[in-house]
Write a protein that holds these residues in place. Structure first.
Motif, PDB file in Angstrom:
ATOM      1  N   ARG A 276       0.824  -1.210   0.000  1.00 33.67           N
ATOM      2  CA  ARG A 276       0.000   0.000   0.000  1.00 33.67           C
ATOM      3  C   ARG A 276       0.858   1.262   0.000  1.00 33.67           C
ATOM      4  O   ARG A 276       0.457   2.288  -0.555  1.00 33.67           O
ATOM      5  N   THR A 279       2.243   2.203  -3.517  1.00 31.09           N
ATOM      6  CA  THR A 279       1.319   2.781  -4.511  1.00 31.09           C
ATOM      7  C   THR A 279       0.617   4.046  -4.027  1.00 31.09           C
ATOM      8  O   THR A 279      -0.160   4.631  -4.777  1.00 31.09           O
ATOM      9  N   GLY A 280       0.842   4.459  -2.790  1.00 33.85           N
ATOM     10  CA  GLY A 280       0.131   5.640  -2.302  1.00 33.85           C
ATOM     11  C   GLY A 280       0.829   6.289  -1.118  1.00 33.85           C
ATOM     12  O   GLY A 280       1.876   5.834  -0.655  1.00 33.85           O
ATOM     13  N   ARG A 281       0.227   7.364  -0.615  1.00 34.53           N
ATOM     14  CA  ARG A 281       0.778   8.082   0.518  1.00 34.53           C
ATOM     15  C   ARG A 281       0.449   7.352   1.811  1.00 34.53           C
ATOM     16  O   ARG A 281      -0.410   6.461   1.845  1.00 34.53           O
ATOM     17  N   ALA A 283      -1.102   8.454   4.511  1.00 35.72           N
ATOM     18  CA  ALA A 283      -2.492   8.658   4.955  1.00 35.72           C
ATOM     19  C   ALA A 283      -3.446   7.760   4.165  1.00 35.72           C
ATOM     20  O   ALA A 283      -4.371   7.153   4.737  1.00 35.72           O
ATOM     21  N   ASP A 284      -3.217   7.652   2.847  1.00 34.29           N
ATOM     22  CA  ASP A 284      -4.086   6.804   2.037  1.00 34.29           C
ATOM     23  C   ASP A 284      -3.906   5.335   2.398  1.00 34.29           C
ATOM     24  O   ASP A 284      -4.896   4.571   2.433  1.00 34.29           O
ATOM     25  N   ALA A 285      -2.643   4.925   2.675  1.00 30.50           N
ATOM     26  CA  ALA A 285      -2.396   3.523   3.027  1.00 30.50           C
ATOM     27  C   ALA A 285      -3.072   3.169   4.342  1.00 30.50           C
ATOM     28  O   ALA A 285      -3.671   2.092   4.474  1.00 30.50           O
ATOM     29  N   ALA A 287      -5.706   4.710   5.658  1.00 34.32           N
ATOM     30  CA  ALA A 287      -7.149   4.722   5.424  1.00 34.32           C
ATOM     31  C   ALA A 287      -7.597   3.430   4.743  1.00 34.32           C
ATOM     32  O   ALA A 287      -8.650   2.862   5.081  1.00 34.32           O
ATOM     33  N   GLU A 288      -6.775   2.922   3.818  1.00 37.94           N
ATOM     34  CA  GLU A 288      -7.147   1.702   3.104  1.00 37.94           C
ATOM     35  C   GLU A 288      -7.120   0.493   4.030  1.00 37.94           C
ATOM     36  O   GLU A 288      -8.036  -0.341   4.021  1.00 37.94           O
ATOM     37  N   VAL A 305      -7.020  12.908   9.263  1.00 33.41           N
ATOM     38  CA  VAL A 305      -5.671  13.421   8.982  1.00 33.41           C
ATOM     39  C   VAL A 305      -5.684  14.915   9.263  1.00 33.41           C
ATOM     40  O   VAL A 305      -6.517  15.649   8.716  1.00 33.41           O
ATOM     41  N   SER A 309      -0.243  17.294   4.914  1.00 31.82           N
ATOM     42  CA  SER A 309       0.319  15.980   4.609  1.00 31.82           C
ATOM     43  C   SER A 309       1.554  16.130   3.719  1.00 31.82           C
ATOM     44  O   SER A 309       1.567  16.927   2.771  1.00 31.82           O
ATOM     45  N   GLU A 317       7.554   6.063   7.439  1.00 26.51           N
ATOM     46  CA  GLU A 317       6.238   5.685   6.932  1.00 26.51           C
ATOM     47  C   GLU A 317       5.942   4.210   7.220  1.00 26.51           C
ATOM     48  O   GLU A 317       4.830   3.852   7.626  1.00 26.51           O
TER      49      GLU A 317
END
Length: 410
Positions: A276, A279-281, A283-285, A287-288, A305, A309, A317
């Motif tokens: 995760r 492929t992403g930031r 915060a997005d990881a 959240a996913e 968040v 960011s 991370e």
């Protein structure tokens, strides 16, 4: 106060020793023979014999006295008086000044040797000034000039000898200090080489331990969490055998967990970041993973968040992402009665913080034994100079707070 220094270096002292052990007696013997053959003056012979006895009693027969400055001074004063009396009587006794000079240069240290060199010069000058008219000023001035001509050159020679001795002594001292410094340097280099070997060995051992810890954390964060989730889903499916749709849902969740855990295990072995984060930031990881966890366990998760960011160091991370994963896994494992979970990622001026809180039954932190999951979380965070805090109380839910210094990635 000036200290006395040896008149000559040790090597020269050995070479010139005959000048004070043999020469004075040889000169006295020659002068006595000359006197006996040509003049036959018994008083001169008595003076020669007395000087020889004085020399024998205070110097030759008493080697220990040579290290006593007072005895040496008395000895040389007596010899110079003998010499002065003899040259006043007969000028050829001026040759005895050779022995007086030898003693002054050899057995008296600087600067006292100058006094006895001057005394020997007076003896030699008195012999050389024989025949001058002492009744006139010109005669006395001539006598003084002859004495000065004898005294000054030999005093200059003594001073040059002292300069040479000090130079040689300083040179030898410098060479000795250089050798000692080289020896100390060699010892220090050998010690540093041994220390370097120990440090390399310790670093190798520490690297092995760090790698073991990393692999243990990765296995826990991938295989252990995945297997725990799979077991949970299969147990739920077992209890819902009479409800085919619910059974298939839990079976599908277990299958997805198995595939996800396998992929994460492969990435951990290859020391890659979680998929995760690839492929992403962050915060997005988070959240996913929170949404996936919520779907599996049926507990709503609110992800918030705050702040601006930004991209962090990769290891920061990964640590925060794994902390969020472990915190959610602990909620499913130990707080299954929780009805809601809140995840907050905060970007502040000097640090970034992650908070995971639930409204489950909570526990007493003092009774916490510290499972590997919590230990792994703490190790990850503290390895990056961060802090990890656990807040909980019976019936009051649980909160896990992790914070790291904010160092953005280059």
């Amino acid at each position: 106060m000036a200290t006395e220094e040896p008149a000559w270096p040790a090597g020269w002292e050995r070479r010139l020793r005959p000048m004070v052990t043999v020469l004075p007696y040889a000169v006295l013997a020659a002068l006595a023979a000359f006197t006996a053959v040509l003049r036959r003056d018994s008083l001169d012979l008595v003076l020669c014999a007395a000087a020889a006895v004085w020399n024998l009693a205070l110097f030759t027969a008493r080697p220990a006295w040579r290290d006593r400055p007072a005895v040496v001074a008395v000895f040389l004063t007596g010899l110079n008086l003998f010499g002065l009396v003899m040259v006043v009587r007969d000028p050829w006794f001026g040759f005895y000044s050779v022995a007086l000079y030898a003693y002054a240069f050899q057995i008296v240290g600087w600067p006292r040797e100058l006094y006895f060199i001057a005394a020997a010069g007076v003896v030699a000058g008195t012999a050389q000034a024989t025949g001058l008219d002492y009744a006139s000023w010109a005669g006395w001035l001539g006598r003084a000039a002859v004495i000065v001509v004898n005294v000054l050159p030999f005093c200059l020679i003594a001073w040059l000898g002292e300069v040479m001795v000090r130079y040689q002594t300083g040179r030898e001292r410098a060479l000795r200090e250089a050798r000692e410094a080289n020896a100390r340097l060699e010892a220090a280099l050998a010690e540093n080489a041994a220390l370097q070997e120990r440090l390399v060995e310790q670093a190798r051992a520490a690297g092995v331990l760090d790698e073991r810890g990393r692999m243990a954390r990765e296995i826990h964060d991938t295989l252990a969490q995945g297997l725990t989730g799979i077991v949970t889903q299969l147990q739920a499916a077992e209890h819902l055998a009479d409800d085919p749709p619910a059974w298939r849902r839990h079976h599908a969740a277990a299958t997805a967990l198995a595939r996800e855990s396998l992929a994460e295990a492969r990435r951990s072995v290859n020391e890659l970041r979680p998929e995760r984060l690839e492929t992403g930031r962050l915060a997005d990881a988070i959240a996913e993973v929170a949404a996936t966890w919520s779907d599996r366990h049926g507990v709503p998760v609110a992800v918030t968040v705050t702040g601006f960011s930004r991209a962090l160091r990769p290891e920061a991370e990964v640590s925060l992402f794994r902390t969020a994963q472990e915190a959610l896994a602990n909620v499913a494992k130990h707080a299954s009665s929780a009805t809601r979970v809140g995840v907050t990622l905060s970007y502040m001026d000097q640090q970034v913080a992650l908070d995971v809180r639930d409204d489950g039954p909570g526990f007493d932190p003092l009774s916490l034994n510290g499972g590997f999951g919590l230990v792994a979380m703490r190790q990850r965070i503290e390895a990056l100079s961060g802090t990890l805090q656990i807040e909980s109380e019976a019936g009051g839910g649980t909160g896990i707070s992790a914070s790291l210094p904010l160092e953005v990635s280059p």
